[in-house]
Design an enzyme around this catalytic site. Structure first.
Site, PDB file in Angstrom:
ATOM      1  N   GLY A  21      24.356  56.466   8.634  1.00 48.52           N
ATOM      2  CA  GLY A  21      25.591  55.682   8.754  1.00 48.52           C
ATOM      3  C   GLY A  21      26.851  56.454   8.394  1.00 48.52           C
ATOM      4  CG  MET A  98      18.428  56.463  16.399  1.00 47.86           C
ATOM      5  SD  MET A  98      19.248  57.497  17.654  1.00 47.86           S
ATOM      6  CE  MET A  98      20.074  58.714  16.651  1.00 47.86           C
ATOM      7  CG  LEU A 101      21.687  48.092  23.232  1.00 47.34           C
ATOM      8  CD1 LEU A 101      23.203  48.157  23.129  1.00 47.34           C
ATOM      9  CD2 LEU A 101      21.123  46.978  22.347  1.00 47.34           C
ATOM     10  CG  HIS A 117      25.097  61.826  23.183  1.00 47.87           C
ATOM     11  ND1 HIS A 117      23.833  61.401  22.820  1.00 47.87           N
ATOM     12  CD2 HIS A 117      24.951  63.063  23.714  1.00 47.87           C
ATOM     13  CE1 HIS A 117      22.955  62.348  23.134  1.00 47.87           C
ATOM     14  NE2 HIS A 117      23.607  63.363  23.677  1.00 47.87           N
ATOM     15  CG  ASP A 153      22.729  59.237  25.576  1.00 47.21           C
ATOM     16  OD1 ASP A 153      23.262  58.358  24.883  1.00 47.21           O
ATOM     17  OD2 ASP A 153      21.739  59.885  25.198  1.00 47.21           O
ATOM     18  CD  GLN A 181      36.020  68.584  15.008  1.00 45.68           C
ATOM     19  OE1 GLN A 181      36.884  67.949  15.595  1.00 45.68           O
ATOM     20  NE2 GLN A 181      36.301  69.408  14.019  1.00 45.68           N
ATOM     21  CD  GLU A 182      28.824  62.611  15.855  1.00 48.35           C
ATOM     22  OE1 GLU A 182      28.577  61.441  15.511  1.00 48.35           O
ATOM     23  OE2 GLU A 182      27.930  63.428  16.152  1.00 48.35           O
TER      24      GLU A 182
HETATM   25  C1  GAR Z   1      25.429  60.991  15.036  1.00 51.26           C
HETATM   26  O1  GAR Z   1      25.425  62.383  15.209  1.00 51.26           O
HETATM   27  C2  GAR Z   1      25.534  60.318  16.390  1.00 51.26           C
HETATM   28  O2  GAR Z   1      26.323  61.016  17.313  1.00 51.26           O
HETATM   29  C3  GAR Z   1      24.092  60.342  16.812  1.00 51.26           C
HETATM   30  O3  GAR Z   1      23.372  60.007  15.667  1.00 51.26           O
HETATM   31  C4  GAR Z   1      24.077  60.501  14.530  1.00 51.26           C
HETATM   32  C5  GAR Z   1      24.212  59.370  13.543  1.00 51.26           C
HETATM   33  O4  GAR Z   1      24.622  59.863  12.308  1.00 51.26           O
HETATM   34  N1  GAR Z   1      23.831  59.429  17.890  1.00 51.26           N
HETATM   35  C6  GAR Z   1      22.916  59.661  18.826  1.00 51.26           C
HETATM   36  O5  GAR Z   1      22.219  60.656  18.828  1.00 51.26           O
HETATM   37  C7  GAR Z   1      22.809  58.585  19.881  1.00 51.26           C
HETATM   38  N2  GAR Z   1      22.075  59.071  20.993  1.00 51.26           N
HETATM   39  P1  GAR Z   1      24.964  58.843  11.143  1.00 51.26           P
HETATM   40  O6  GAR Z   1      23.767  57.910  10.969  1.00 51.26           O
HETATM   41  O7  GAR Z   1      25.195  59.719   9.942  1.00 51.26           O
HETATM   42  O8  GAR Z   1      26.202  58.090  11.540  1.00 51.26           O
END
Ligand code: GAR
Length: 210
Positions: A21, A98, A101, A117, A153, A181-182
């Site tokens: 999260g 994960m 939907l 992603h 995706d 960056q996210e």
């Molecule tokens: C993140 O890197 C997100 O981009 C990825 O899961 C991670 C979640 O991190 N999402 C995917 O791979 C979706 N296909 P978090 O639980 O620390 O937020």
């Protein structure tokens, strides 16, 4: 061109997460700093062990733990839908959620679900984006924030940010730099949506003022 969400006082957001999260945390922090004018109305989580639940709890955000195990996809999604109705949700942000939907769910929420992603789509979809990027030998990877459609995706791309792949990078080291960056960009893009600046036109997304 469709305005993705109606301008209204404050959009009600549901964040869906399955794991640590940290993306959820970046959204919470941006709201608390006043950089993101949105209400995080609920966390939807399918994993009882997810640290995301603790993050929501410690910030006073209600969460719905809906375990997908032992029930059909339809039952699972029905439970989610009733939570979305209960909290009058306008927008869904997938943040490391994960579960895929169903097309029925996605079409019902068309244009109102965004995902992040950790790769430059359409390269490296799926759950092992960093591993796949390193194995392929790309020099640049990154992140993609996109609307969710019926493909995995696959939906219309709102924003991408590149991150260099360094010599000797592992899944973990690349993953960490992409996550940094996210955490900067997911809240910013959500704010663009909250401001009504994001317009969907077929597969193309126009961000006003960009
Ligand atoms: C993140 O890197 C997100 O981009 C990825 O899961 C991670 C979640 O991190 N999402 C995917 O791979 C979706 N296909 P978090 O639980 O620390 O937020």
């Amino acid at each position: 061109m469709d305005n993705v969400t109606q301008r209204k006082e404050v959009l009600k957001l549901a964040v869906f997460a399955s794991g640590s999260g940290s993306d959820l945390q970046s959204i919470i922090d941006a709201v608390e700093r006043g950089d993101l004018q949105i209400e995080i109305s609920i966390l939807v989580c399918n994993n009882p062990d997810a640290f995301a639940l603790e993050r929501a709890r410690s910030h006073g955000i209600p969460s719905a733990l809906i375990d997908h195990r032992g029930q059909s996809r339809e039952e699972f999604e029905q439970e989610i839908l009733s939570q979305l109705e209960k909290y009058h949700i306008d927008l869904i942000a997938l943040a490391g959620f994960m579960r895929i939907l169903t097309p029925e769910f996605v079409s019902r929420w068309s244009g109102r679900i965004v995902n992040i992603h950790p790769a430059l789509l359409p390269s490296f979809p799926g759950v092992h984006a960093h591993r796949d990027a390193i194995a392929f030998g790309v020099k640049v990877s990154g992140l993609t924030i996109h609307f969710v459609d019926e493909g995995v995706d696959h939906g219309p791309i709102i924003f991408q940010k590149s991150v260099e792949v360094l010599e000797g990078d592992t899944e973990e080291t690349l993953g960490e730099r992409v996550l940094e960056q996210e955490h900067i960009w997911y809240p910013k893009v959500l704010q663009w949506i909250a401001e009504g600046r994001v317009h969907l036109d077929g597969r193309r997304v126009k961000v006003e003022g960009d």
